[in-house]
Enzyme design. Structure first.
Site, short mmCIF file in Angstrom:
data_model
loop_
_atom_site.label_atom_id
_atom_site.label_comp_id
_atom_site.label_asym_id
_atom_site.label_seq_id
_atom_site.Cartn_x
_atom_site.Cartn_y
_atom_site.Cartn_z
NE ARG A 1 -6.77 1.83 -7.38
CZ ARG A 1 -5.55 1.59 -6.91
NH1 ARG A 1 -4.54 1.47 -7.76
NH2 ARG A 1 -5.33 1.47 -5.62
CG ASN B 1 -7.16 -2.11 -6.12
OD1 ASN B 1 -6.27 -2.85 -5.71
ND2 ASN B 1 -7.57 -1.06 -5.41
CG ASP C 1 -2.04 0.99 1.13
OD1 ASP C 1 -2.34 1.45 0.01
OD2 ASP C 1 -2.65 1.31 2.17
NE ARG D 1 -4.34 5.16 -6.00
CZ ARG D 1 -5.67 5.18 -6.05
NH1 ARG D 1 -6.29 5.75 -7.07
NH2 ARG D 1 -6.39 4.63 -5.10
NE ARG D 2 -1.85 6.40 0.86
CZ ARG D 2 -2.19 5.60 1.86
NH1 ARG D 2 -2.18 6.08 3.09
NH2 ARG D 2 -2.52 4.36 1.64
#
Length: 263
Positions: free
Chosen positions: A91, A88, A40, A43-44
């Site tokens: 998306r 997901n 995880d 994207r961050r």
């Protein structure tokens, strides 16, 4: 999680010494036989670095390859990766299209990696495979055919995966057996359920440790049945930044806990 003293160690030139000492220490303890990882934070990480999301996913894929090398070095026999959840798949089309391309490319890279044969690693995908593109299914089929006889190590790739879907699929299989008269209702045990889960091919389906990066403290439906007594380790580090020392620290956390297995 990021440790403030890492900065001090790097400044003093002691970081590598500390890392080697930590690795030596954990090798004196119990190394988990099966670890599962929720990858995880891609994207961050991209947002933090002011780059496109594609760059975060690419960097995250590199981190996966590093993780597999480290697990081999530490003697971890089974690795299960949560790569793509069923959720997901909803998306944005462009991002999902890139993810599919990246996953396919890395699967073929894995297929051509001589280490999977040298280490006799069985590679399996778990999840609702029918939801994935044919190009990915072709790569997975080739990997399955090439490694199905191996049993020294296992790599499970969870894609289009949902823990509730897995349990539901197992229930449907068992109900079908009852309807066909193959088993009686009273024959339905925990062992019977486990034999119908996506992980039934594993010698140890329950992970000793489930690790999640990015600071989120939830399983998001990952291995709901198998993880009932797994040790959970949550780290603040974003997945693309994951280092060997982070894995070592996660294992040290695991080793410090007293596993009661519900007793």
């Amino acid at each position: 999680m990021r440790y403030p003293h890492d900065i001090i160690l790097r400044y003093l030139g002691l970081y590598n010494i500390y890392s080697r000492r930590l690795e030596h220490e954990i090798k004196q303890g119990t190394i988990p036989g099966h670890i599962a990882v929720i990858l995880d934070g891609n994207r961050r990480w991209a947002k933090k670095q002011l780059v496109l999301e594609k760059a975060g996913h690419f960097r995250g894929a590199d981190a996966v390859e590093n993780l597999l090398d480290w697990c081999e070095e530490l003697g971890i026999k089974i690795v299960t990766l949560y790569v793509l959840s069923a959720e997901n798949l909803s998306r944005e089309d462009e991002e999902l299209s890139y993810l599919y391309q990246l996953i396919e490319a890395r699967l073929w890279k894995l297929y051509n990696d001589p280490r999977i044969h040298r280490n006799q690693t069985r590679i399996c995908a778990i999840g609702k495979m029918e939801l994935l593109p044919d190009s990915i299914l072709d790569a997975l089929k080739k990997l399955d055919e090439a490694t199905k006889s191996y049993s020294r190590r296992y790599l499970n790739i969870a894609m289009a995966y949902g823990g509730q879907d897995e349990v539901l699929d197992a229930i449907k299989k068992i109900v079908a057996k009852v309807c066909r008269g193959e088993i009686h209702v009273n024959d339905i045990t925990a062992k019977e359920i486990e034999s119908n889960l996506y992980t039934s091919h594993l010698p140890q389906s329950s992970p000793d440790m489930i690790l999640r990066t990015s600071g989120e403290k939830r399983l998001s439906g990952f291995l709901l049945w198998q993880g009932a007594y797994s040790e959970l380790v949550f780290m603040d580090i974003l997945w693309p930044e994951f280092r060997k020392i982070d894995l070592l620290r996660a294992i040290r956390t695991f080793q410090k806990r007293k596993r009661r297995m519900g007793k």
